[in-house]
Motif scaffolding. Structure first.
Motif, PDB file in Angstrom:
ATOM      1  N   UNK A  90       0.824  -1.221   0.000  1.00  0.00           N
ATOM      2  CA  UNK A  90       0.000   0.000   0.000  1.00  0.00           C
ATOM      3  C   UNK A  90       0.854   1.267   0.000  1.00  0.00           C
ATOM      4  N   UNK A  91       2.088   1.140   0.481  1.00  0.00           N
ATOM      5  CA  UNK A  91       2.930   2.331   0.651  1.00  0.00           C
ATOM      6  C   UNK A  91       3.166   3.097  -0.657  1.00  0.00           C
ATOM      7  N   UNK A  92       3.551   2.418  -1.777  1.00  0.00           N
ATOM      8  CA  UNK A  92       3.725   3.185  -3.026  1.00  0.00           C
ATOM      9  C   UNK A  92       2.451   3.892  -3.468  1.00  0.00           C
ATOM     10  N   UNK A  93       1.293   3.221  -3.299  1.00  0.00           N
ATOM     11  CA  UNK A  93       0.024   3.842  -3.671  1.00  0.00           C
ATOM     12  C   UNK A  93      -0.233   5.094  -2.825  1.00  0.00           C
ATOM     13  N   UNK A  94       0.056   4.991  -1.524  1.00  0.00           N
ATOM     14  CA  UNK A  94      -0.152   6.140  -0.638  1.00  0.00           C
ATOM     15  C   UNK A  94       0.752   7.305  -1.050  1.00  0.00           C
ATOM     16  N   UNK A  95       2.002   6.976  -1.431  1.00  0.00           N
ATOM     17  CA  UNK A  95       2.933   8.038  -1.867  1.00  0.00           C
ATOM     18  C   UNK A  95       2.403   8.712  -3.136  1.00  0.00           C
ATOM     19  N   UNK A  96       1.937   7.890  -4.088  1.00  0.00           N
ATOM     20  CA  UNK A  96       1.391   8.448  -5.340  1.00  0.00           C
ATOM     21  C   UNK A  96       0.180   9.339  -5.055  1.00  0.00           C
ATOM     22  N   UNK A  97      -0.712   8.873  -4.166  1.00  0.00           N
ATOM     23  CA  UNK A  97      -1.910   9.672  -3.836  1.00  0.00           C
ATOM     24  C   UNK A  97      -1.531  10.983  -3.156  1.00  0.00           C
ATOM     25  N   UNK A  98      -0.525  10.926  -2.260  1.00  0.00           N
ATOM     26  CA  UNK A  98      -0.082  12.154  -1.584  1.00  0.00           C
ATOM     27  C   UNK A  98       0.531  13.136  -2.580  1.00  0.00           C
ATOM     28  N   UNK A 114      -9.278  10.676 -11.654  1.00  0.00           N
ATOM     29  CA  UNK A 114      -7.892  10.680 -12.139  1.00  0.00           C
ATOM     30  C   UNK A 114      -6.937  10.290 -11.014  1.00  0.00           C
ATOM     31  N   UNK A 115      -7.166  10.838  -9.813  1.00  0.00           N
ATOM     32  CA  UNK A 115      -6.305  10.497  -8.676  1.00  0.00           C
ATOM     33  C   UNK A 115      -6.468   9.030  -8.298  1.00  0.00           C
ATOM     34  N   UNK A 116      -7.713   8.563  -8.285  1.00  0.00           N
ATOM     35  CA  UNK A 116      -7.961   7.163  -7.934  1.00  0.00           C
ATOM     36  C   UNK A 116      -7.350   6.218  -8.975  1.00  0.00           C
ATOM     37  N   UNK A 117      -7.389   6.614 -10.237  1.00  0.00           N
ATOM     38  CA  UNK A 117      -6.811   5.785 -11.289  1.00  0.00           C
ATOM     39  C   UNK A 117      -5.306   5.653 -11.101  1.00  0.00           C
ATOM     40  N   UNK A 118      -4.644   6.775 -10.804  1.00  0.00           N
ATOM     41  CA  UNK A 118      -3.183   6.733 -10.600  1.00  0.00           C
ATOM     42  C   UNK A 118      -2.831   5.853  -9.402  1.00  0.00           C
ATOM     43  N   UNK A 119      -3.552   6.045  -8.301  1.00  0.00           N
ATOM     44  CA  UNK A 119      -3.301   5.235  -7.108  1.00  0.00           C
ATOM     45  C   UNK A 119      -3.624   3.769  -7.339  1.00  0.00           C
ATOM     46  N   UNK A 120      -4.748   3.524  -8.001  1.00  0.00           N
ATOM     47  CA  UNK A 120      -5.167   2.145  -8.269  1.00  0.00           C
ATOM     48  C   UNK A 120      -4.199   1.417  -9.184  1.00  0.00           C
ATOM     49  N   UNK A 121      -3.679   2.133 -10.173  1.00  0.00           N
ATOM     50  CA  UNK A 121      -2.710   1.521 -11.095  1.00  0.00           C
ATOM     51  C   UNK A 121      -1.441   1.137 -10.347  1.00  0.00           C
ATOM     52  N   UNK A 122      -0.987   2.032  -9.475  1.00  0.00           N
ATOM     53  CA  UNK A 122       0.216   1.739  -8.678  1.00  0.00           C
ATOM     54  C   UNK A 122      -0.003   0.506  -7.812  1.00  0.00           C
ATOM     55  N   UNK A 123      -1.162   0.468  -7.160  1.00  0.00           N
ATOM     56  CA  UNK A 123      -1.449  -0.673  -6.284  1.00  0.00           C
ATOM     57  C   UNK A 123      -1.570  -1.964  -7.089  1.00  0.00           C
ATOM     58  N   UNK A 124      -2.214  -1.869  -8.258  1.00  0.00           N
ATOM     59  CA  UNK A 124      -2.364  -3.062  -9.104  1.00  0.00           C
ATOM     60  C   UNK A 124      -1.000  -3.590  -9.532  1.00  0.00           C
TER      61      UNK A 124
ATOM     62  N   UNK B  34      -6.477   3.586   2.886  1.00  0.00           N
ATOM     63  CA  UNK B  34      -5.498   4.612   2.508  1.00  0.00           C
ATOM     64  C   UNK B  34      -6.142   5.685   1.643  1.00  0.00           C
ATOM     65  N   UNK B  35      -6.990   5.249   0.714  1.00  0.00           N
ATOM     66  CA  UNK B  35      -7.678   6.210  -0.163  1.00  0.00           C
ATOM     67  C   UNK B  35      -8.560   7.144   0.663  1.00  0.00           C
ATOM     68  N   UNK B  36      -9.323   6.580   1.603  1.00  0.00           N
ATOM     69  CA  UNK B  36     -10.231   7.413   2.395  1.00  0.00           C
ATOM     70  C   UNK B  36      -9.473   8.352   3.330  1.00  0.00           C
ATOM     71  N   UNK B  64     -12.635   5.086  10.736  1.00  0.00           N
ATOM     72  CA  UNK B  64     -11.969   4.213   9.765  1.00  0.00           C
ATOM     73  C   UNK B  64     -10.956   3.287  10.435  1.00  0.00           C
ATOM     74  N   UNK B  65     -10.420   3.704  11.574  1.00  0.00           N
ATOM     75  CA  UNK B  65      -9.419   2.855  12.266  1.00  0.00           C
ATOM     76  C   UNK B  65     -10.061   1.562  12.783  1.00  0.00           C
TER      77      UNK B  65
END
Lengths: 162, 68
Positions: A90-98, A114-124, B34-36, B64-65
């Motif tokens: 999850x960490x790379x996805x969180x970095x991308x979202x931030x 668009x943000x969800x797509x970028x994060x989702x692609x990273x996680x995938x 993480x998204x939320x 959420x926690x």
């Protein structure tokens, strides 16, 4: 609660959900009492805290310890084996979202998508790597707790008779 | 699966189901959490409007926690 959905199912499967039923009952009563007590002084936040505390008590303290003792494995082993890899992925996805959030804040569904797509692609990509390298659902050593806690007895020296 | 392993006395398989099952749940739940946490304000703003962000986002964070 959701990350431990499998724990409840396993308890049901083993037919040993008596304690879980009692704890769930206590959790429900505590939820109601705390929510009523905290909603006056703190408003909606008090109500939320009154819901969160009993739920956290059940799923952070009761469930893992109860099930690990039933199955005879260490809680640290369970947490490490079950949650470290998903957290790391999850960490790379969180970095991308931030970074995306830093770049622009979403105000419309299109920007959010668009943000969800970028994060989702990273996680995938991360989960795909774990799947391809056979790390995703491979379970490591889960030696029973008894073998680790109780070391072998030292050999008894033979009695020498004079 | 777990009842079958329990009935057969196969504790090793039961332990593996326990860990692998919870890991599979974590694979689906943790990214949503993480998204939320990160995009929560935007989600609330887009969904119901900017006036609910100040009140809704702390509620989201507190709940959420334990729900994760």
């Amino acid at each position: 609660m959701l990350v431990q959905s499998a724990s409840g199912r396993i308890l049901f499967g083993m037919g040993k959900h008596g304690k879980l039923a009692i704890v769930s009952l206590i959790e429900g009563v505590a939820n109601l009492v705390l929510s009523i007590l905290l909603v006056r002084p703190f408003g909606i936040i008090g109500d939320v805290i009154g819901t969160a505390i009993p739920l956290a008590g059940t799923f952070l303290f009761f469930m893992p310890f109860h099930l690990c003792s039933r199955l005879g494995i260490r809680v640290t082993t369970f947490v490490r084996q079950a949650f470290v890899l998903p957290l790391m992925l999850c960490a790379p996805m969180a970095i991308v979202l931030l970074l995306m959030q830093h770049w622009f804040v979403a105000h419309t569904y299109r920007q959010l998508a668009a943000q969800l797509f970028a994060g989702g692609l990273t996680y995938a990509l991360c989960v795909g790597w774990a799947y391809v390298t056979d790390r995703a659902l491979r379970v490591g050593d889960l030696a029973p707790l008894v073998e680790k806690v109780m070391p072998e007895m030292p050999p008894v020296p033979p009695l020498v008779e004079d | 699966m777990s009842s079958q392993s329990d009935a057969a006395g196969n504790m090793d398989r039961l332990r593996k189901i326990f860990v692998a099952g919870n890991r599979a749940c974590a694979f689906t739940t943790l990214p949503m959490t993480a998204v939320f946490i990160i995009l929560g304000k935007s989600v609330i703003e887009v969904w119901v409007g900017k006036q609910y962000v100040a009140q809704g986002y702390p509620v989201l964070l507190i709940l959420i926690v334990p729900y994760t």
